[in-house]
Design an enzyme around this catalytic site. Sequence first.
Site, PDB file in Angstrom:
ATOM      1  N   GLY A  10      -1.564  17.249  -1.657  1.00 36.61           N
ATOM      2  CA  GLY A  10      -2.749  16.568  -0.953  1.00 36.61           C
ATOM      3  C   GLY A  10      -3.828  17.602  -0.412  1.00 36.61           C
ATOM      4  CG  PHE A  11      -7.952  17.726   2.241  1.00 37.37           C
ATOM      5  CD1 PHE A  11      -8.451  18.539   2.132  1.00 37.37           C
ATOM      6  CD2 PHE A  11      -8.437  17.006   3.382  1.00 37.37           C
ATOM      7  CE1 PHE A  11      -9.466  19.566   2.902  1.00 37.37           C
ATOM      8  CE2 PHE A  11      -9.365  17.607   4.416  1.00 37.37           C
ATOM      9  CZ  PHE A  11     -10.041  18.661   3.915  1.00 37.37           C
ATOM     10  CE1 TYR A 151      -3.888   6.438   7.408  1.00 34.43           C
ATOM     11  CE2 TYR A 151      -5.656   6.458   9.101  1.00 34.43           C
ATOM     12  CZ  TYR A 151      -4.719   7.230   8.418  1.00 34.43           C
ATOM     13  OH  TYR A 151      -4.739   8.703   8.634  1.00 34.43           O
TER      14      TYR A 151
HETATM   15  P1  NAD Z   1      -3.985  13.268   0.998  1.00 29.24           P
HETATM   16  O1  NAD Z   1      -3.957  11.673   0.095  1.00 29.24           O
HETATM   17  O2  NAD Z   1      -4.904  14.015   0.241  1.00 29.24           O
HETATM   18  O3  NAD Z   1      -2.458  13.721   1.061  1.00 29.24           O
HETATM   19  C1  NAD Z   1      -1.617  12.794   1.015  1.00 29.24           C
HETATM   20  C2  NAD Z   1      -0.508  13.072  -0.047  1.00 29.24           C
HETATM   21  O4  NAD Z   1       0.811  12.254   0.173  1.00 29.24           O
HETATM   22  C3  NAD Z   1      -0.804  13.014  -1.505  1.00 29.24           C
HETATM   23  O5  NAD Z   1      -0.930  13.841  -2.437  1.00 29.24           O
HETATM   24  C4  NAD Z   1      -0.016  11.721  -1.750  1.00 29.24           C
HETATM   25  O6  NAD Z   1       0.163  11.832  -3.300  1.00 29.24           O
HETATM   26  C5  NAD Z   1       1.140  11.875  -1.174  1.00 29.24           C
HETATM   27  N1  NAD Z   1       2.331  10.841  -1.033  1.00 29.24           N
HETATM   28  C6  NAD Z   1       1.931   9.851  -0.513  1.00 29.24           C
HETATM   29  N2  NAD Z   1       2.793   8.721  -0.467  1.00 29.24           N
HETATM   30  C7  NAD Z   1       3.882   9.510  -0.796  1.00 29.24           C
HETATM   31  C8  NAD Z   1       5.219   8.973  -1.108  1.00 29.24           C
HETATM   32  N3  NAD Z   1       5.846   8.238  -0.904  1.00 29.24           N
HETATM   33  N4  NAD Z   1       6.096  10.046  -1.656  1.00 29.24           N
HETATM   34  C9  NAD Z   1       5.483  11.366  -1.888  1.00 29.24           C
HETATM   35  N5  NAD Z   1       4.246  11.621  -1.608  1.00 29.24           N
HETATM   36  C10 NAD Z   1       3.446  10.680  -1.375  1.00 29.24           C
HETATM   37  O7  NAD Z   1      -4.381  13.026   2.369  1.00 29.24           O
HETATM   38  P2  NAD Z   1      -4.770  14.276   3.533  1.00 29.24           P
HETATM   39  O8  NAD Z   1      -6.121  14.028   3.873  1.00 29.24           O
HETATM   40  O9  NAD Z   1      -4.181  15.471   3.139  1.00 29.24           O
HETATM   41  O10 NAD Z   1      -4.005  13.625   4.808  1.00 29.24           O
HETATM   42  C11 NAD Z   1      -2.684  14.117   5.126  1.00 29.24           C
HETATM   43  C12 NAD Z   1      -1.971  13.529   6.141  1.00 29.24           C
HETATM   44  O11 NAD Z   1      -3.026  13.432   7.286  1.00 29.24           O
HETATM   45  C13 NAD Z   1      -2.089  12.018   5.965  1.00 29.24           C
HETATM   46  O12 NAD Z   1      -0.832  11.455   6.876  1.00 29.24           O
HETATM   47  C14 NAD Z   1      -3.118  11.459   6.622  1.00 29.24           C
HETATM   48  O13 NAD Z   1      -2.975   9.916   6.951  1.00 29.24           O
HETATM   49  C15 NAD Z   1      -3.281  12.429   7.906  1.00 29.24           C
HETATM   50  N6  NAD Z   1      -4.530  12.372   8.419  1.00 29.24           N
HETATM   51  C16 NAD Z   1      -5.676  12.820   7.686  1.00 29.24           C
HETATM   52  C17 NAD Z   1      -6.965  12.915   7.985  1.00 29.24           C
HETATM   53  C18 NAD Z   1      -8.088  13.535   7.162  1.00 29.24           C
HETATM   54  O14 NAD Z   1      -9.121  13.423   7.776  1.00 29.24           O
HETATM   55  N7  NAD Z   1      -7.910  14.027   6.023  1.00 29.24           N
HETATM   56  C19 NAD Z   1      -6.975  12.432   9.574  1.00 29.24           C
HETATM   57  C20 NAD Z   1      -5.922  11.980  10.254  1.00 29.24           C
HETATM   58  C21 NAD Z   1      -4.875  11.815   9.688  1.00 29.24           C
END
Ligand code: NAD
Length: 315
Positions: A10-11, A151
């Site tokens: 992910g990101f 969420y």
């Molecule tokens: P993202 O969607 O880019 O990355 C999450 C990754 O988790 C994805 O690649 C997805 O394929 C993988 N994933 C989801 N369910 C899965 C499972 N059951 N098994 C294996 N892999 C799985 O999101 P992100 O922006 O990188 O966020 C990462 C974390 O940070 C998340 O938990 C998100 O809720 C949290 N978060 C992000 C932000 C933001 O602004 N980006 C803000 C607050 C919290």
Amino acid sequence: MKIIITGGAGFIGSHLARKLMSENHEVYLIDCLHPYYSIERKKKQLSAINSLSKDGFTLLDLLNREETMTFFQSISPDAVIHLAALPGVAYSIKRPLEYVDYDIKATINVLEACGQSGAEQFIFASSSSVYGNQKGPLKEELATGNVISPYAASKYSAESFCHVYRNLYGFETKILRFFTVYGPWVRPDMAIGIFLKKLLKNQEVTLFGEDRIRDFTYIEDIVDGIYLSLTKLHSSEVINIGSGKPISMLSLLNELKRYFPEMKIRREKSRAGDVVQTWADIRKAADLFGYRPNTSFEKGLAETVKWARENEDYL
Ligand code: NAD
């Protein structure tokens, strides 16, 4: 340290993996390549982690309890950084049950696997959304569970499970609440990603609620916060990781106008589930492990726009 990162494609996960590898940690990434956004893009994010060894990435759905247990036991990690989740407020209103699966049930599996495999610490990616609709700089103790999207409810619930498994197994648990993360590879469903995609095509952008205020935090500052909590914090804590300098959505568009002077804006009412503001009080992270976000919004946005121009196909 031997470290498992869930959601590594992910990101945030792909940026974090690069940082941990550059510090010579042994890193194992898990991801199921969930189609919430482009799988091609997730593969590209993975391929950008140059030093990842052949065994460094495992395609695994954390909802599969047995496979998750087996994998964790085969690695015996020192630390687990659990980023995997289904993100996104708007989608959670349409598909709330998926968040119970991906954000709560999968977290329970990872917590149990963390305990069973003897890991010493667990870092959980929580979110500013757990504060619900509150104003002013938000201190950690202000989250009460009174939230406004599925969420947020799933993140708050998952936090609660983190406390449960810390008590059951005794590993250190660091619950990090991230505030609106942006930067190169920004998620395509987030405001900055959506705006950039439209602006590069010279299309009108839609502003939902111009009074909305967000504590935009640059990806490198988030990665620093995670890294510091991993290496410098030796207790179980709940901690905000943000910039502490919120700006309005209108100011964001004004800043983007410097790069896209022809910008056309359509104004709409704010959307259900979107909190009025996010604003991190980051004193706890500063006091406990010296966290100091140091990327100005102007610089962070310039880097993001540069990345978007070079990677338009992935937006
Ligand atoms: P993202 O969607 O880019 O990355 C999450 C990754 O988790 C994805 O690649 C997805 O394929 C993988 N994933 C989801 N369910 C899965 C499972 N059951 N098994 C294996 N892999 C799985 O999101 P992100 O922006 O990188 O966020 C990462 C974390 O940070 C998340 O938990 C998100 O809720 C949290 N978060 C992000 C932000 C933001 O602004 N980006 C803000 C607050 C919290």
